[in-house]
Design an enzyme around this catalytic site. Structure first.
Site, mmCIF file in Angstrom:
data_model
loop_
_atom_site.group_PDB
_atom_site.id
_atom_site.type_symbol
_atom_site.label_atom_id
_atom_site.label_comp_id
_atom_site.label_asym_id
_atom_site.label_seq_id
_atom_site.Cartn_x
_atom_site.Cartn_y
_atom_site.Cartn_z
ATOM 1 N N ILE A 97 -0.948 7.208 -0.998
ATOM 2 C CA ILE A 97 -0.031 6.634 -0.007
ATOM 3 C C ILE A 97 0.967 5.824 -0.843
ATOM 4 C CG2 ILE A 97 -1.555 4.619 0.335
ATOM 5 C CD1 ILE A 97 -0.703 4.384 3.173
ATOM 6 N N SER A 98 2.263 5.920 -0.518
ATOM 7 C CA SER A 98 3.284 5.229 -1.327
ATOM 8 C C SER A 98 3.170 3.719 -1.212
ATOM 9 C CB SER A 98 4.688 5.638 -0.869
ATOM 10 O OG SER A 98 4.851 7.016 -0.961
ATOM 11 N N GLN A 99 3.680 3.051 -2.245
ATOM 12 C CA GLN A 99 3.816 1.582 -2.252
ATOM 13 C C GLN A 99 4.637 1.179 -1.003
ATOM 14 O OE1 GLN A 99 6.422 0.797 -5.471
ATOM 15 N NE2 GLN A 99 6.329 -1.419 -5.294
#
Ligand code: SAH
Length: 250
Positions: A97-99
């Site tokens: 999951i992206s930052q």
């Protein structure tokens, strides 16, 4: 009963009542603290202020959505306490999951309206789709790994996101049945911009996409103007590669 004893009993009863009220107060405070911890609202507020607003994201719709969506429910359970940290996290099947800041900047540059229909390539955990669904009318999201697509679908249904449709498939081809889209967000990196995505974008619409090899990716925004794609480079990034259903990189 002598007068003295009567007074004593009244004082004892009052003391007992005070103690009960005090114990009830402490119990409700503990409960409130526990609730705050379990819904992670403090961590979410801290994430928005220290990682997102402080880096210049000011679209009120994006900030509101990120204050609302419970990011901790989208990460692998053992990482729940780290869900609001300033970094990407594992979501299973070797994907991430992206930052939070990357989610925020990609959403902001799309300049979304509440009537917009958005296509997402790379459903992953479903978190980015939920953030988009808080802001616009409908979200169509494609995930190539079946286990992730099914898990995200189940979670988003449970959370009552009726304006998100998830399908398992190869997002390189877009989703022709629902095209054209007002905006397209790609959360995996190909080495070139897929032509079907350009074709399925409305005039005036935007695509945000990371492009390039693993250690040389740039986040790009494309705007369709009179049929032409205008390019703007945003920041260097590191996303998982876009792959076809056989696992071959694009
Ligand atoms: N947006 C996600 C994070 C995505 S990580 C979230 O909010 O959690 C990138 C995802 O893109 C991975 O799950 C990966 O399996 C998926 N992906 C890679 N190639 C793809 C393709 N061709 N079509 C659709 N999804 C793809």
């Amino acid at each position: 009963m002598p007068k003295f004893h009567k007074v004593r009993t009244v004082i004892d009863n009052l003391w007992l009542c005070l103690n009960i009220v005090f114990v009830l107060f402490i119990m409700s405070e503990c409960n409130a603290q526990e609730m705050k911890k379990s819904d992670y609202s403090d961590q979410r507020e801290w994430m928005v202020r220290s990682q997102i607003q402080s880096r210049g994201i000011n679209d009120q719709n994006v900030l509101k959505a990120m204050r609302k969506v419970p990011r901790h429910l989208f990460v692998t359970e053992s990482y729940r306490d780290q869900a609001y940290g300033d970094y990407p996290l594992p979501i299973g099947a070797g994907q991430t999951i992206s930052q939070p800041y990357i989610v925020a900047i990609m959403t902001q540059v799309l300049d979304l309206d509440k009537t917009d229909k958005v296509l997402e390539i790379g459903t992953g955990s479903g978190y980015q789709a939920a953030v988009l669904a808080e802001i616009c009318d409908s979200v169509y999201s494609i995930e190539v790994i079946e286990s992730l697509g099914e898990k995200a679908k189940e979670l988003l249904d449970k959370m009552k996101y009726s304006n998100i449709k998830v399908k398992v498939g190869d997002g390189h081809q877009g989703w022709i049945e629902h095209a054209p889209f007002d905006a397209i967000i790609v959360t995996c990196a190909p080495t070139h911009i897929p032509q079907p995505l350009k074709d399925q974008l409305k005039e005036g619409g935007k695509i945000v996409i990371p492009v390039g090899e693993l250690y040389a990716q740039e986040l790009i925004v494309l705007t369709k103007e009179k049929g032409e794609m205008k390019r703007k480079y945003l920041i260097p990034v590191r996303f998982v590669p876009m792959k076809n259903s056989e696992g071959k990189k694009y």
